[in-house]
Design a protein around this motif. Structure first.
Motif, PDB file in Angstrom:
ATOM      1  N   LEU A  13       0.737  -1.212  -0.122  1.00 18.72           N
ATOM      2  CA  LEU A  13      -0.124  -0.033   0.059  1.00 18.72           C
ATOM      3  C   LEU A  13       0.481   1.340  -0.189  1.00 18.72           C
ATOM      4  N   ALA A  14       2.124   1.266   0.824  1.00 21.28           N
ATOM      5  CA  ALA A  14       2.936   2.449   0.689  1.00 21.28           C
ATOM      6  C   ALA A  14       3.439   2.740  -0.509  1.00 21.28           C
ATOM      7  N   VAL A  15       4.009   1.574  -1.311  1.00 27.63           N
ATOM      8  CA  VAL A  15       4.434   1.824  -2.663  1.00 27.63           C
ATOM      9  C   VAL A  15       3.570   2.170  -3.460  1.00 27.63           C
ATOM     10  N   TRP A  16       2.284   1.876  -3.211  1.00 28.29           N
ATOM     11  CA  TRP A  16       1.355   2.122  -4.434  1.00 28.29           C
ATOM     12  C   TRP A  16       0.757   3.659  -4.190  1.00 28.29           C
ATOM     13  N   ARG A  17       0.895   3.966  -2.985  1.00 26.50           N
ATOM     14  CA  ARG A  17      -0.020   5.274  -2.560  1.00 26.50           C
ATOM     15  C   ARG A  17       1.572   6.372  -2.958  1.00 26.50           C
ATOM     16  N   ARG A  18       2.656   6.145  -2.698  1.00 23.35           N
ATOM     17  CA  ARG A  18       3.700   7.043  -2.834  1.00 23.35           C
ATOM     18  C   ARG A  18       3.938   7.212  -4.494  1.00 23.35           C
ATOM     19  N   THR A  19       3.912   6.104  -5.159  1.00 28.25           N
ATOM     20  CA  THR A  19       3.983   5.821  -6.633  1.00 28.25           C
ATOM     21  C   THR A  19       2.837   6.778  -7.389  1.00 28.25           C
ATOM     22  N   ASN A  20       1.736   6.737  -6.731  1.00 26.65           N
ATOM     23  CA  ASN A  20       0.364   7.449  -7.242  1.00 26.65           C
ATOM     24  C   ASN A  20       0.652   8.615  -6.965  1.00 26.65           C
ATOM     25  N   GLN A  21       1.372   9.326  -5.989  1.00 24.05           N
ATOM     26  CA  GLN A  21       1.434  10.763  -5.629  1.00 24.05           C
ATOM     27  C   GLN A  21       2.684  11.209  -6.345  1.00 24.05           C
ATOM     28  N   GLY A  22       3.445  10.474  -7.329  1.00 25.36           N
ATOM     29  CA  GLY A  22       4.703  10.723  -8.029  1.00 25.36           C
ATOM     30  C   GLY A  22       5.897  11.026  -7.072  1.00 25.36           C
ATOM     31  N   ARG A  23       5.895  10.323  -5.878  1.00 24.31           N
ATOM     32  CA  ARG A  23       7.217  10.249  -5.322  1.00 24.31           C
ATOM     33  C   ARG A  23       7.938   8.799  -5.191  1.00 24.31           C
ATOM     34  N   SER A  24       9.011   8.866  -4.878  1.00 26.07           N
ATOM     35  CA  SER A  24       9.558   7.524  -4.570  1.00 26.07           C
ATOM     36  C   SER A  24       9.022   6.494  -3.779  1.00 26.07           C
ATOM     37  N   PRO A  25       8.867   5.265  -4.085  1.00 29.45           N
ATOM     38  CA  PRO A  25       8.299   4.179  -3.224  1.00 29.45           C
ATOM     39  C   PRO A  25       9.180   4.290  -1.971  1.00 29.45           C
ATOM     40  N   PHE A  26      10.423   4.520  -1.864  1.00 26.95           N
ATOM     41  CA  PHE A  26      11.191   4.477  -0.722  1.00 26.95           C
ATOM     42  C   PHE A  26      11.028   5.726   0.395  1.00 26.95           C
ATOM     43  N   SER A  27      10.163   6.897  -0.211  1.00 34.12           N
ATOM     44  CA  SER A  27      10.070   8.071   0.486  1.00 34.12           C
ATOM     45  C   SER A  27       8.989   7.889   1.729  1.00 34.12           C
ATOM     46  N   PRO A  28       9.429   8.222   2.815  1.00 30.48           N
ATOM     47  CA  PRO A  28       8.744   8.363   4.189  1.00 30.48           C
ATOM     48  C   PRO A  28       7.427   8.973   4.198  1.00 30.48           C
ATOM     49  N   ASP A  29       6.234   8.390   4.833  1.00 28.97           N
ATOM     50  CA  ASP A  29       4.972   9.240   5.182  1.00 28.97           C
ATOM     51  C   ASP A  29       4.711   8.853   6.468  1.00 28.97           C
ATOM     52  N   LYS A  30       3.482   9.311   6.701  1.00 30.83           N
ATOM     53  CA  LYS A  30       2.906   9.103   8.005  1.00 30.83           C
ATOM     54  C   LYS A  30       1.376   8.232   7.913  1.00 30.83           C
ATOM     55  N   GLN A  31       1.336   7.362   6.844  1.00 27.48           N
ATOM     56  CA  GLN A  31       0.116   6.753   6.423  1.00 27.48           C
ATOM     57  C   GLN A  31       0.115   5.101   6.694  1.00 27.48           C
ATOM     58  N   HIS A  32       0.897   4.763   7.360  1.00 24.78           N
ATOM     59  CA  HIS A  32       1.248   3.379   7.592  1.00 24.78           C
ATOM     60  C   HIS A  32      -0.133   2.763   8.450  1.00 24.78           C
TER      61      HIS A  32
END
Length: 391
Positions: free
Chosen positions: A281-300
């Motif tokens: 989900l994190a990879v899909w979410r970040r890729t969808n937002q145009g960010r790197s799949p390794f970029s951190p966020d606070k939506q885990h």
């Protein structure tokens, strides 16, 4: 069983006793988690807890080498499990220490994980067969077995790393997974008259002991984090136990049909369903937002549980519950003839757990006050102020 219990005890005791010393070293070394916007903590806490876990693993292997029956497992000419764990684990720990202190880039960590998988393969830990629906094992040539082994190792390491976001979460989830693997291998061997001594069972026992010894220091409120040093190490051992279990049991000798033959392939996705789903989900979410799949966020997932109104401790216990339920359900299907009874009990427990999980924060909101935290401050859970590993 005595040999396994001694090995587990050695891993747990040494991990537990080493952790305070490692904590002091981490403070001196400057390896501390500094709070950031996406974290749910406000004060720095030492990392490098994985160094103590590695010490527990080494101690367990030393104890195992002194036990007559375990010595036979370590001396296996096909799988050099002791050498594999020491070499690949040592490499992972070195990379983890560098990351916990200086923040190594993702590509370097990935290269280290692939190298650790390569050490596994050179020491005989590799996927050689995959069970087919007709009961016949499909032998994999190196051209297929090697990349598949590397994928399993790297994917498991990163799944564990992704879930390491709350106090005690990764250590508890992986400990449950290790206990499930150990139970599966040991009980199924007993039931079907196969030797209970194997590298897969030994690896699972060592991993369970490491997690059990470290968890008292890491459960909320955590006094130390395992860091990437620990999360990558326990992910590595989890993948090693899974790989060595794959194809271990011949379908001909299994008393409960073909299903147990598939369990090693299903057990890790089941017990690691939470971190794997979170990772995807994190990879899909970040890729969808145009960010790197390794970029951190606070939506885990653990962040979402906190947003629902659960305290830090309760969020961790909820994750334990789902992982334990999935693991025990699979083990039950392996051991008992009446699959529908096992599935029925698992479904009832799952529904009850879901209702309780959703009802608890609703009752707290209706009451108008948050549950007092460990410090007794009413609307503030002090455990949430402890730093945790960034993911």
């Amino acid at each position: 069983m005595r040999e396994y219990l001694l090995t587990i005890l050695a891993a747990a005791l040494v991990s537990y006793l080493l952790t305070p010393a490692v904590r002091r070293f981490a403070v001196w070394f400057g390896a501390q988690a500094v709070p950031r916007d996406r974290d749910v903590h406000v004060i720095p806490t030492p990392r490098l807890g994985g160094l103590a876990m590695f010490g527990g693993m080494v101690a367990a292997l030393i104890v195992a080498s002194g036990l007559p029956e375990m010595r036979k497992v370590l001396a296996d000419s096909d799988i050099s499990v002791g050498r594999a764990l020491l070499l690949s684990g040592g490499l992972i720990v070195l990379i983890g220490i560098a990351d916990d202190r200086w923040e190594v880039d993702a590509l370097t960590k990935f290269a280290g994980q692939v190298a650790a998988a390569g050490i596994f393969i050179m020491q005989g830990i590799q996927i050689y067969v995959i069970p087919l629906p007709n009961g016949e094992p499909l032998s994999l040539p190196p051209g297929y077995g090697v990349p598949l082994t590397v994928f399993v190792v790297v994917a498991t390491i990163n799944a564990v790393n992704f879930i390491d976001g709350l106090d005690g979460l990764a250590a508890g989830v992986v400990g449950i997974a290790a206990l499930a693997l150990f139970s599966y291998a040991y009980i199924l061997s007993k039931v079907n008259g196969v030797t209970t001594l194997s590298s897969a069972t030994l690896t699972a026992a060592v991993l369970f002991g490491m997690c059990a010894g470290f968890l008292p220091h890491n459960f909320s409120p955590a006094r130390i984090f395992m860091g990437d040093t620990g999360s990558m190490l326990i992910g590595l051992l989890l993948s090693g136990s899974t790989i060595t279990l794959t194809g271990r049991f011949d379908p001909v000798i299994l008393a409960n049909g073909l299903f147990p033959f598939y369990v090693p392939l299903l057990l890790i996705p089941a017990v690691a369903a939470v971190p794997f789903m979170d990772m995807l989900l994190a990879v899909w979410r970040r890729t969808n937002q145009g960010r790197s799949p390794f970029s951190p966020d606070k939506q885990h997932l653990h962040h979402r549980l906190l947003e629902l109104g659960h305290s830090t401790r309760r969020a961790v216990l909820i994750m334990y519950f789902w992982v334990g339920l999935l693991a025990s359900g699979l083990i039950g299907l392996t051991l008992f003839d009446h699959a529908w009874k096992t599935l029925g009990v698992t479904l009832v427990v799952a529904i009850a757990g879901m209702l309780l999980m959703l009802a608890t924060p609703w009752r707290r909101r209706r009451g108008g006050a948050a549950e007092p935290g460990p410090g007794g401050h009413g609307d503030k859970d002090r455990s949430a102020e402890r730093p945790r590993m960034p993911v």
